[in-house]
Design a protein around this motif. Structure first.
Motif, short mmCIF file in Angstrom:
data_model
loop_
_atom_site.label_atom_id
_atom_site.label_comp_id
_atom_site.label_asym_id
_atom_site.label_seq_id
_atom_site.Cartn_x
_atom_site.Cartn_y
_atom_site.Cartn_z
N ALA A 36 25.92 82.28 -11.63
CA ALA A 36 26.16 82.47 -13.07
C ALA A 36 25.29 83.59 -13.62
CB ALA A 36 25.87 81.17 -13.83
N TRP A 37 24.94 84.57 -12.76
CA TRP A 37 24.02 85.61 -13.21
C TRP A 37 24.61 86.49 -14.29
CZ3 TRP A 37 25.32 90.78 -12.54
CH2 TRP A 37 26.37 91.04 -11.66
N GLN A 38 25.94 86.60 -14.36
CA GLN A 38 26.55 87.43 -15.39
C GLN A 38 26.64 86.71 -16.74
OE1 GLN A 38 30.10 88.49 -13.15
NE2 GLN A 38 29.44 90.61 -13.09
N PHE A 70 14.06 94.48 -24.13
CA PHE A 70 13.51 93.90 -22.90
C PHE A 70 14.41 94.22 -21.72
CE2 PHE A 70 16.25 90.59 -24.70
CZ PHE A 70 17.00 90.19 -23.59
N ALA A 71 13.82 94.19 -20.54
CA ALA A 71 14.55 94.43 -19.31
C ALA A 71 13.94 93.57 -18.21
CB ALA A 71 14.51 95.90 -18.92
N SER A 72 14.80 93.00 -17.38
CA SER A 72 14.35 92.11 -16.31
C SER A 72 15.01 92.52 -15.00
CB SER A 72 14.71 90.66 -16.65
OG SER A 72 14.46 89.80 -15.55
N LEU A 73 14.24 92.50 -13.92
CA LEU A 73 14.74 92.81 -12.58
C LEU A 73 14.85 91.53 -11.77
CD1 LEU A 73 12.63 96.00 -11.78
CD2 LEU A 73 14.94 95.88 -12.72
N ARG A 74 15.98 91.36 -11.10
CA ARG A 74 16.20 90.17 -10.27
C ARG A 74 16.47 90.62 -8.83
NH1 ARG A 74 19.71 85.99 -13.86
NH2 ARG A 74 18.73 84.58 -12.37
N ALA A 110 18.38 93.70 -7.24
CA ALA A 110 19.82 93.53 -7.08
C ALA A 110 20.54 93.52 -8.42
CB ALA A 110 20.11 92.23 -6.33
N VAL A 111 19.85 93.03 -9.45
CA VAL A 111 20.45 92.90 -10.79
C VAL A 111 19.43 93.37 -11.83
CG1 VAL A 111 21.24 91.24 -12.53
CG2 VAL A 111 22.02 91.02 -10.16
N VAL A 112 19.91 94.05 -12.85
CA VAL A 112 19.09 94.44 -13.99
C VAL A 112 19.66 93.79 -15.24
CG1 VAL A 112 18.13 96.35 -15.33
CG2 VAL A 112 18.65 96.67 -12.90
N GLU A 113 18.81 93.11 -15.99
CA GLU A 113 19.20 92.56 -17.29
C GLU A 113 18.54 93.38 -18.38
OE1 GLU A 113 19.46 87.79 -16.14
OE2 GLU A 113 17.78 88.58 -17.31
N ALA A 155 22.87 91.57 -1.43
CA ALA A 155 22.89 91.45 -2.88
C ALA A 155 24.12 90.68 -3.35
CB ALA A 155 22.86 92.83 -3.52
N PHE A 156 25.28 90.93 -2.75
CA PHE A 156 26.50 90.22 -3.14
C PHE A 156 26.42 88.74 -2.76
CE2 PHE A 156 28.57 94.21 -4.05
CZ PHE A 156 29.55 93.87 -4.96
N ALA A 157 25.72 88.44 -1.66
CA ALA A 157 25.58 87.04 -1.25
C ALA A 157 24.71 86.27 -2.23
CB ALA A 157 24.98 86.96 0.15
N SER A 158 23.65 86.89 -2.74
CA SER A 158 22.75 86.22 -3.68
C SER A 158 23.29 86.21 -5.10
CB SER A 158 21.38 86.91 -3.67
OG SER A 158 20.75 86.78 -2.42
N TYR A 159 24.03 87.27 -5.46
CA TYR A 159 24.57 87.39 -6.81
C TYR A 159 26.06 87.70 -6.73
CZ TYR A 159 19.67 87.61 -8.13
OH TYR A 159 18.34 87.33 -8.30
N PRO A 160 26.88 86.72 -6.34
CA PRO A 160 28.32 86.97 -6.19
C PRO A 160 29.00 87.13 -7.54
CG PRO A 160 27.84 84.64 -5.90
CD PRO A 160 26.52 85.32 -6.03
#
Length: 371
Positions: free
Chosen positions: A8-10, A153-157, A166-169, A191-196
């Protein structure tokens, strides 16, 4: 570092619900910052430290085992003025290139007071430079935060034990609440496996389309048409990227096929980033593109096609030229006859769906290393 799969990262708005409530209750900047730091800290199993760097506050994960030092997030309010960018420092930041091109980028934008050191990270180039639809949104968020001097703000995952996120918020906080969005920054299998992508976006291919440049979208459109024609049993004679070599940078033909035993040139025009993408004319057709005319020869004309085929094939004659329009937002394609002078004529058929071949086309492009 958590190794759980994030499905549900998106859907980031729900993750920031508590921050949103505080913002709407007119909480202080310190209260909002504390809530953000608590949220980001809960995502890490490592040893964390918080510090000020310039006008922003950073959450940093200290090296442990095979995990390097790496920045997790930052938050701050853009100042009214900023110092000139130190290009020499930024240019010296280590940058490993693997897969899609990347840039040395600021987590807190330079225009928002961001400095170097922990503020520099490896970012997907299309996103950083606004070359994709996601990139346009990303830069728009930065710009609005600076213009409004809103809390940014910005967050790196991360997906593994590296410092390549793999992901930037990114998001902004005002009295109206939190506006936040997540962007894919890596496109490898880990990256796709962790954040599909979500099941809905993955099926439609839109999770990938949002990250592509205009040139990459063009590749997808050409592949969509190739697969579509093969599905109809149309023999493919040549495909531009694989068989028709570029000559001194000039544009080549996209496809050469056999239709009704006639050698036919197919030009493909792909629409996704444009303002009119996803819209139809009153007659229910896709909107006609403008065929270029360079050196007095119009793209798709008989002279244009013959000039590009004679060095490749022994051509006695050409059948009618077709231009396929692929609208990836609408999920439709439609072909238009092209006359000898290179002008599009009235389409003989209504648009048809290309959604069923989009995922296959994207996978072909990805396998070829062009995404």
């Amino acid at each position: 570092m958590s190794s759980e799969i994030d499905t549900a990262w998106q859907d980031t708005e729900s993750a920031y619900a508590s921050v949103d409530r505080l913002a709407r209750a007119d909480a202080s900047a310190d209260e909002l910052e504390g809530e953000l730091l608590d949220l980001w800290s809960s995502r890490s199993d490592g040893s964390l430290t918080v510090f000020k760097h310039g006008t922003a506050t950073y959450l940093f994960e200290l090296a442990s085992g095979n995990v390097p030092d790496r920045t997790l997030a930052c938050v701050g309010v853009p100042p009214q003025t900023v110092d000139r960018r130190d290009v020499s420092y930024q240019g010296g930041f280590p940058l490993a290139q693997a897969g899609r091109p990347v840039d040395r980028s600021h987590l807190m934008p330079h225009s928002g007071g961001g400095l170097f050191g922990p503020n520099i990270f490896r970012q997907d180039r299309a996103m950083n430079r606004g070359l994709s639809r996601d990139g346009q949104r990303y830069r728009d968020t930065e710009r609005k935060a600076v213009e409004q001097q809103a809390m940014y703000f910005a967050s790196l995952r991360y997906a593994d034990a590296t410092d390549h996120a793999a992901v930037v918020e990114t998001g902004t906080i005002t009295v109206e609440g939190v506006s936040v969005r997540a962007y894919r920054n890596r496109f490898d299998a880990t990256a796709f496996a962790s954040y599909p992508p979500s099941a809905e976006n993955d099926a439609a291919g839109h999770a990938v389309l949002e990250t592509l440049t205009a040139a990459q979208l063009g590749d997808v459109g050409e592949e969509v048409v190739r697969i579509h024609l093969e599905t109809l049993g149309v023999p493919i004679v040549a495909v531009g990227d694989s068989h028709l070599t570029r000559n001194e940078g000039r544009q080549d033909l996209d496809l050469v096929v056999l239709i009704d035993d006639e050698l036919t040139v197919v030009e493909v025009k792909t629409r996704y980033l444009a303002r009119l993408a996803g819209t139809l004319t009153r007659a229910g057709n896709l909107r006609r593109p403008r065929l270029s005319a360079r050196g007095g020869t119009r793209q798709g004309s008989a002279d244009y096609n013959a000039d590009r085929l004679t060095s490749i094939l022994d051509v006695d004659g050409l059948g009618p030229t077709r231009t396929y329009i692929v609208d990836l937002q609408a999920g439709l394609l439609q072909w238009f006859p092209v006359n000898a002078s290179g002008r599009l004529q009235t389409p003989p058929e209504p648009p048809s769906s290309c959604a069923e071949v989009l995922s296959e086309a994207i996978e072909v492009i990805r396998t070829a290393g062009r995404l």
